[in-house]
Enzyme design. Structure first.
Site, PDB file in Angstrom:
ATOM      1  N   LEU A  63       9.856 -10.909  12.197  1.00  0.00           N
ATOM      2  CA  LEU A  63      11.288 -11.118  11.966  1.00  0.00           C
ATOM      3  C   LEU A  63      12.056 -11.069  13.287  1.00  0.00           C
ATOM      4  CD1 LEU A  63      11.877  -8.969   8.761  1.00  0.00           C
ATOM      5  CD2 LEU A  63      11.316 -11.392   8.932  1.00  0.00           C
TER       6      LEU A  63
ATOM      7  N   ASP B 112       8.329  -4.765  10.875  1.00  0.00           N
ATOM      8  CA  ASP B 112       8.993  -5.997  10.461  1.00  0.00           C
ATOM      9  C   ASP B 112       8.050  -7.187  10.620  1.00  0.00           C
ATOM     10  OD1 ASP B 112       8.879  -6.014  13.192  1.00  0.00           O
ATOM     11  OD2 ASP B 112      10.931  -6.669  13.525  1.00  0.00           O
TER      12      ASP B 112
END
Length: 444
Positions: free
Chosen positions: A309, A351
């Site tokens: 991300l 993430d």
């Protein structure tokens, strides 16, 4: 004794002859029943503790090998909330504590086991029962032609100890004892009140009771007394025995159901991320090995995505980790919904996500990856009245003659993701690359 009884009236003689043996008989049944009840409850708790550490030891393998303290604490917290658990601890191979939580877990094990296959060690203390088992590192089989790992002893990477409290068990025992005592008092009062009427009908029902008690003493919790008595008191005794036997059997079923539920929960937690519900890194490593073996056997097309991300740290820094967790959960559901039913998606880091696509051509894989980038970039996230948009950098690697090992495929996907991250973010980069900067740190 006969001469002594002859001095009393017939009524008193019958009361003595029938009443006194009845008192002894009922007390013996009650004692036997209470003893068997206590044994069944104790055995159920011991079996539950053994089952818990049997499944906790494999679940703790990856955490102990990786040395992840945060994951170790999370695993202990999940075990701590299980019924009757008062303490849990993890230890290194030498027996020194890595992390402990609750009561009954010492900073060092007295005699840590060092060989695979050691029996689960059980120790009894005042108000608690401890269960200890070694955690062994089971090597993963990379291909069908690997050397047989059963000939090697798996190394012990640590130990797990779970302590179950006996407070609830003791309360159940007291409840059973009180129920038995009250029932015995009622049965004896009734039997003594109408003892004269029992003389002609006591034989067969009593024999059935003795047989049922014997079967229960042998461990047959399904033992019941058939309703044969014509006398009201013996009918009450039969019903009372059956009620107590049913209570013990129900207790056994309840405890077994709890053990099964805890076993299933621990097995699920060992291979899933608790935040997103997606499969975790351990499951990812197992699936990629399976995919590689399938490719070697039948030439299945295997494509691996590494998804990192972009700008996720902004959400955490601005709104806190609770908002970041909510965003991760939403994006995990988004990724799963955008992939095909035969594809798999995993959360492999804070993430970071990964996806394994099977039977997917190069163009289709590229189209799916770009669709994921677009969907994540279009996902609107709001927290505390503020709107955020994150993106995703995706590295794509396909299994081909140059990438025939699981490790090589993962490294290739990671390098492609790294290149996407440094090449402007928010897009897809496919391996092979024209240049990969070795040893560089990936941006957050």
């Amino acid at each position: 004794m006969i001469a002594a009884l002859s001095r009393y009236s017939l009524r008193r003689q019958m009361l003595l002859v029938l009443g006194l043996p009845s008192v002894v008989f009922v007390l013996c049944i009650a004692a036997l029943f209470a003893y068997q009840s206590s044994r069944a409850l104790d055995q159920a708790l011991l079996e539950r503790g053994r089952a818990m550490v049997r499944f906790l030891a494999p679940a703790a393998e990856y955490v102990l090998v990786s040395g992840n303290r945060e994951a170790l604490g999370a695993l202990m917290a999940r075990v701590q909330v299980q019924p009757d658990v008062v303490g849990v601890g993890f230890y290194d191979p030498g027996g020194d504590a890595l992390a402990t939580l609750g009561e009954g877990v010492s900073p060092r094990l007295a005699a840590p086991s060092r060989a695979e296959g050691d029996e689960i060690r059980v120790d009894l203390a005042d108000g608690a029962i401890g269960f200890e088992a070694p955690v062994v590192a089971v090597p993963a089989t990379v291909d069908d032609y690997a050397e047989d790992s059963s000939s090697k002893t798996a190394p012990v990477v640590g130990h797990v100890r779970v302590v179950l409290g006996t407070a609830r068990l003791d309360a159940e025992k007291r409840g059973v004892f009180l129920t038995v005592s009250l029932l015995v008092l009622g049965v004896l009062a009734t039997a003594m009140a109408i003892a004269v009427r029992l003389a002609g009908s006591v034989g067969e029902p009593v024999a059935a009771l003795v047989d049922a008690v014997g079967r229960m003493a042998d461990g047959d919790l399904a033992a019941r007394v058939p309703a044969r008595a014509r006398n009201g008191e013996l009918k009450a005794l039969e019903a009372g025995f059956n009620a107590m036997a049913e209570a013990i059997a129900e207790n056994q079923r309840t405890l077994q159901a709890r053990i099964d539920e805890a076993t299933v929960q621990l097995a699920w937690q060992a291979r899933h991320d608790p935040l997103t519900g997606l499969a975790n890194r351990r499951a990812f490593e197992e699936r990629i090995e399976q995919a590689v073996r399938a490719h070697r056997r039948s030439g299945d097309q295997i494509t691996l995505f590494y998804i990192d991300l972009d700008h996720f740290k902004v959400v955490n820094d601005s709104c806190g980790h609770a908002a970041g967790d909510r965003l991760l959960s939403e994006l995990g559901a988004l990724l799963k919904g955008r992939l095909r039913s035969e594809d798999e998606v995993f959360r492999i880091g804070g993430d970071e996500f990964a996806a394994i696509l099977r039977g997917c051509g190069r163009e289709d894989a590229r189209r799916i990856a770009e669709g994921l980038c677009a969907a994540i970039a279009a996902h609107a996230f709001e927290s505390d009245g503020r709107a955020f948009r994150v993106g995703a950098s995706i590295g794509l690697a396909r299994m081909d003659p140059d990438l025939q090992e699981a490790d090589a495929l993962m490294i290739a996907a990671d390098q492609a993701c790294y290149a996407a991250k440094h090449g402007g973010r928010g897009h897809v980069v496919e391996y092979p690359l024209p240049f990969v900067a070795p040893g560089s740190a990936r941006p957050g």
